[in-house]
Design a protein around this motif. Structure first.
Motif, PDB file in Angstrom:
ATOM      1  N   THR A 115       5.190 -38.097  37.407  1.00 21.14           N
ATOM      2  CA  THR A 115       6.989 -37.383  37.737  1.00 21.14           C
ATOM      3  C   THR A 115       6.849 -36.981  39.336  1.00 21.14           C
ATOM      4  N   GLU A 116       8.209 -36.425  38.872  1.00 22.61           N
ATOM      5  CA  GLU A 116       8.268 -36.089  40.477  1.00 22.61           C
ATOM      6  C   GLU A 116       8.938 -35.141  40.339  1.00 22.61           C
ATOM      7  N   CYS A 117       9.335 -34.595  41.801  1.00 23.52           N
ATOM      8  CA  CYS A 117       9.462 -33.053  42.104  1.00 23.52           C
ATOM      9  C   CYS A 117      10.109 -32.227  41.220  1.00 23.52           C
ATOM     10  N   ALA A 118      11.851 -32.881  40.707  1.00 24.85           N
ATOM     11  CA  ALA A 118      12.516 -31.930  40.094  1.00 24.85           C
ATOM     12  C   ALA A 118      12.092 -31.656  38.735  1.00 24.85           C
ATOM     13  N   THR A 119      11.986 -32.821  37.843  1.00 21.52           N
ATOM     14  CA  THR A 119      10.526 -32.368  36.959  1.00 21.52           C
ATOM     15  C   THR A 119       9.969 -31.124  37.074  1.00 21.52           C
ATOM     16  N   ALA A 120       9.101 -31.519  37.069  1.00 24.08           N
ATOM     17  CA  ALA A 120       7.703 -30.371  37.539  1.00 24.08           C
ATOM     18  C   ALA A 120       8.221 -29.016  37.685  1.00 24.08           C
ATOM     19  N   MET A 121       9.709 -29.298  39.044  1.00 22.38           N
ATOM     20  CA  MET A 121      10.667 -27.885  38.305  1.00 22.38           C
ATOM     21  C   MET A 121      10.376 -26.879  36.934  1.00 22.38           C
ATOM     22  N   MET A 122      10.986 -27.912  36.097  1.00 23.36           N
ATOM     23  CA  MET A 122      11.370 -27.874  34.861  1.00 23.36           C
ATOM     24  C   MET A 122      10.123 -27.427  34.564  1.00 23.36           C
ATOM     25  N   VAL A 123       9.231 -28.377  34.227  1.00 23.24           N
ATOM     26  CA  VAL A 123       8.037 -27.653  33.076  1.00 23.24           C
ATOM     27  C   VAL A 123       7.416 -26.385  34.005  1.00 23.24           C
ATOM     28  N   VAL A 124       7.881 -25.696  35.276  1.00 23.22           N
ATOM     29  CA  VAL A 124       7.451 -24.533  35.564  1.00 23.22           C
ATOM     30  C   VAL A 124       7.730 -23.715  34.869  1.00 23.22           C
ATOM     31  N   TYR A 125       9.136 -23.820  34.791  1.00 21.47           N
ATOM     32  CA  TYR A 125       9.976 -22.816  34.198  1.00 21.47           C
ATOM     33  C   TYR A 125      10.263 -22.783  32.465  1.00 21.47           C
ATOM     34  N   TYR A 126       9.635 -23.933  31.700  1.00 23.67           N
ATOM     35  CA  TYR A 126       9.365 -23.762  30.577  1.00 23.67           C
ATOM     36  C   TYR A 126       8.308 -22.821  30.097  1.00 23.67           C
ATOM     37  N   LEU A 197       6.162 -19.041  46.749  1.00 30.31           N
ATOM     38  CA  LEU A 197       5.180 -17.801  46.586  1.00 30.31           C
ATOM     39  C   LEU A 197       4.808 -17.043  47.278  1.00 30.31           C
ATOM     40  N   PRO A 198       3.858 -16.207  47.394  1.00 34.90           N
ATOM     41  CA  PRO A 198       3.411 -15.026  48.177  1.00 34.90           C
ATOM     42  C   PRO A 198       3.081 -15.516  49.248  1.00 34.90           C
ATOM     43  N   ASN A 199       2.674 -14.667  50.347  1.00 30.63           N
ATOM     44  CA  ASN A 199       2.210 -14.968  51.449  1.00 30.63           C
ATOM     45  C   ASN A 199       2.926 -15.819  52.809  1.00 30.63           C
ATOM     46  N   GLY A 200       4.078 -16.473  52.213  1.00 28.14           N
ATOM     47  CA  GLY A 200       4.768 -17.606  53.468  1.00 28.14           C
ATOM     48  C   GLY A 200       4.266 -19.002  52.478  1.00 28.14           C
ATOM     49  N   LEU A 201       3.682 -19.305  51.358  1.00 32.71           N
ATOM     50  CA  LEU A 201       3.677 -20.058  51.246  1.00 32.71           C
ATOM     51  C   LEU A 201       4.374 -20.893  49.690  1.00 32.71           C
ATOM     52  N   TYR A 202       4.696 -22.283  49.731  1.00 36.17           N
ATOM     53  CA  TYR A 202       5.476 -22.584  48.889  1.00 36.17           C
ATOM     54  C   TYR A 202       4.670 -23.367  47.739  1.00 36.17           C
ATOM     55  N   TYR A 203       5.231 -24.019  46.177  1.00 34.09           N
ATOM     56  CA  TYR A 203       4.641 -24.733  45.190  1.00 34.09           C
ATOM     57  C   TYR A 203       5.596 -26.195  45.685  1.00 34.09           C
ATOM     58  N   GLY A 204       5.318 -27.348  46.106  1.00 26.97           N
ATOM     59  CA  GLY A 204       5.695 -28.143  46.004  1.00 26.97           C
ATOM     60  C   GLY A 204       5.216 -29.325  44.863  1.00 26.97           C
ATOM     61  N   HIS A 205       5.413 -30.230  43.829  1.00 27.64           N
ATOM     62  CA  HIS A 205       4.777 -31.001  43.403  1.00 27.64           C
ATOM     63  C   HIS A 205       4.727 -32.312  44.168  1.00 27.64           C
ATOM     64  N   GLY A 206       3.492 -32.725  44.530  1.00 25.36           N
ATOM     65  CA  GLY A 206       3.478 -34.104  45.630  1.00 25.36           C
ATOM     66  C   GLY A 206       2.744 -33.257  46.736  1.00 25.36           C
ATOM     67  N   ILE A 207       2.759 -32.467  46.658  1.00 26.23           N
ATOM     68  CA  ILE A 207       2.491 -32.182  48.077  1.00 26.23           C
ATOM     69  C   ILE A 207       1.669 -31.075  48.553  1.00 26.23           C
ATOM     70  N   GLY A 208       1.878 -29.876  47.152  1.00 33.04           N
ATOM     71  CA  GLY A 208       0.952 -28.637  46.836  1.00 33.04           C
ATOM     72  C   GLY A 208       1.214 -27.407  47.238  1.00 33.04           C
ATOM     73  N   ILE A 209       0.153 -26.469  47.140  1.00 31.28           N
ATOM     74  CA  ILE A 209       0.830 -25.173  47.587  1.00 31.28           C
ATOM     75  C   ILE A 209       0.046 -24.993  48.699  1.00 31.28           C
ATOM     76  N   THR A 210       1.139 -25.550  49.873  1.00 30.64           N
ATOM     77  CA  THR A 210       1.164 -25.181  51.874  1.00 30.64           C
ATOM     78  C   THR A 210       2.107 -24.122  52.199  1.00 30.64           C
TER      79      THR A 210
END
Length: 275
Positions: A115-126, A197-210
């Motif tokens: 799926t794409e990133c918006a759906t992934a965000m909803m999965v995170v919340y659930y 996320l902590p330490n100046g990082l972000y999680y984005g589905h399709g890109i990862g944690i960076t």
């Protein structure tokens, strides 16, 4: 600053309740050092938001490790044991399926999903709510789940589709990187929804944690020919209604599932030609 019941709150009275480097203590520092007044009616509400934000961060790390595939809605797929794929690429909880088990399956069998990133965000919340509520209350509160984007909203998660300008970007917030000059052949890269996320990082589905720089560089690679605008991180954040969520946990009451039903879309148009 943080106020509880209308009075300034001394964060040192709560810091010892969490591990020293925990997300909760990082949030206490962020909030208490801010010029924004983070007001809570009582200590229970403050603790709930700290724990909920911590679980959002944990869910983002876990989803990154789940092998969940990235795709646009055209090519979305899910595990048919728990979900029915709808015509517009969303995932509808299968009749009779256990909601908690279905959400957990995405983290266990991520390779069966795309799926794409918006759906992934909803999965995170659930997933975060499942961790906070426990399976019993989660199943009672969400007997029906429809995963896609912000168009179909659960009543308890309505706010996550309404980003607002903020002075502080807090851990667990949903932020957005905008790619104004996206290549029309890759519209899925028009931006990237992320969890802070902590330490100046972000999680984005399709890109990862960076880092922000890496996300911007990835988006810039998917711009139209002769693009003049670089991708950028917006100053808006989306946050669930933590106080309402806390009230449901305290009362142990279930809320009705979203009444909007499955969105019916027209067939996808053919891809736009290169510019």
């Amino acid at each position: 600053m943080i106020t509880v019941a209308g009075k300034p709150f001394d964060v040192t009275t709560l810091e010892s309740a969490f591990e020293r480097a925990s997300v909760q203590n990082q949030l206490l520092a962020q909030m208490s050092q801010s010029g924004v007044n983070y007001a809570f009616g009582d200590l229970t509400l403050l603790k709930f938001e700290l724990n909920m934000r911590s679980e959002i961060v944990n869910a983002a790390y876990a989803l990154n490790d789940s092998r969940l595939n990235f795709s646009d809605f055209h090519n979305a797929r899910c595990n048919p044991r728990y979900w029915d794929r709808t015509a517009n690429g969303g995932f509808s909880l299968k009749r009779g399926a256990d909601s908690a088990a279905a959400i957990n399956d995405i983290f266990i069998n991520g390779g069966r999903y795309a799926t794409e990133c918006a759906t992934a965000m909803m999965v995170v919340y659930y997933k975060a709510l499942l961790a906070v509520y426990g399976a019993k209350l989660f199943n009672a509160t969400f007997p029906q789940i429809y995963l896609m984007n912000w168009i179909i909203r659960e009543p308890l998660l309505y706010q996550v589709g309404l980003p607002e300008k903020v002075e502080d970007m807090l851990l667990g917030d949903r932020g957005y990187f905008m790619n104004y000059d996206v290549n029309p052949q890759t519209p899925q890269w028009q931006g990237e929804n992320v969890i802070v996320l902590p330490n100046g990082l972000y999680y984005g589905h399709g890109i990862g944690i960076t880092t922000a720089d890496e996300i911007i560089a990835s988006l810039n690679e998917n711009r139209r020919r002769n693009a003049t605008h670089a991708a950028f991180f917006t100053d808006t954040a989306a946050r669930p209604d933590f106080k309402r969520l806390a009230g449901k946990q305290t009362a142990g009451d279930a809320v009705p599932a979203a009444s909007t039903g499955t969105l019916v879309w027209k067939p996808f148009p053919p891809p736009i030609g290169a510019v």
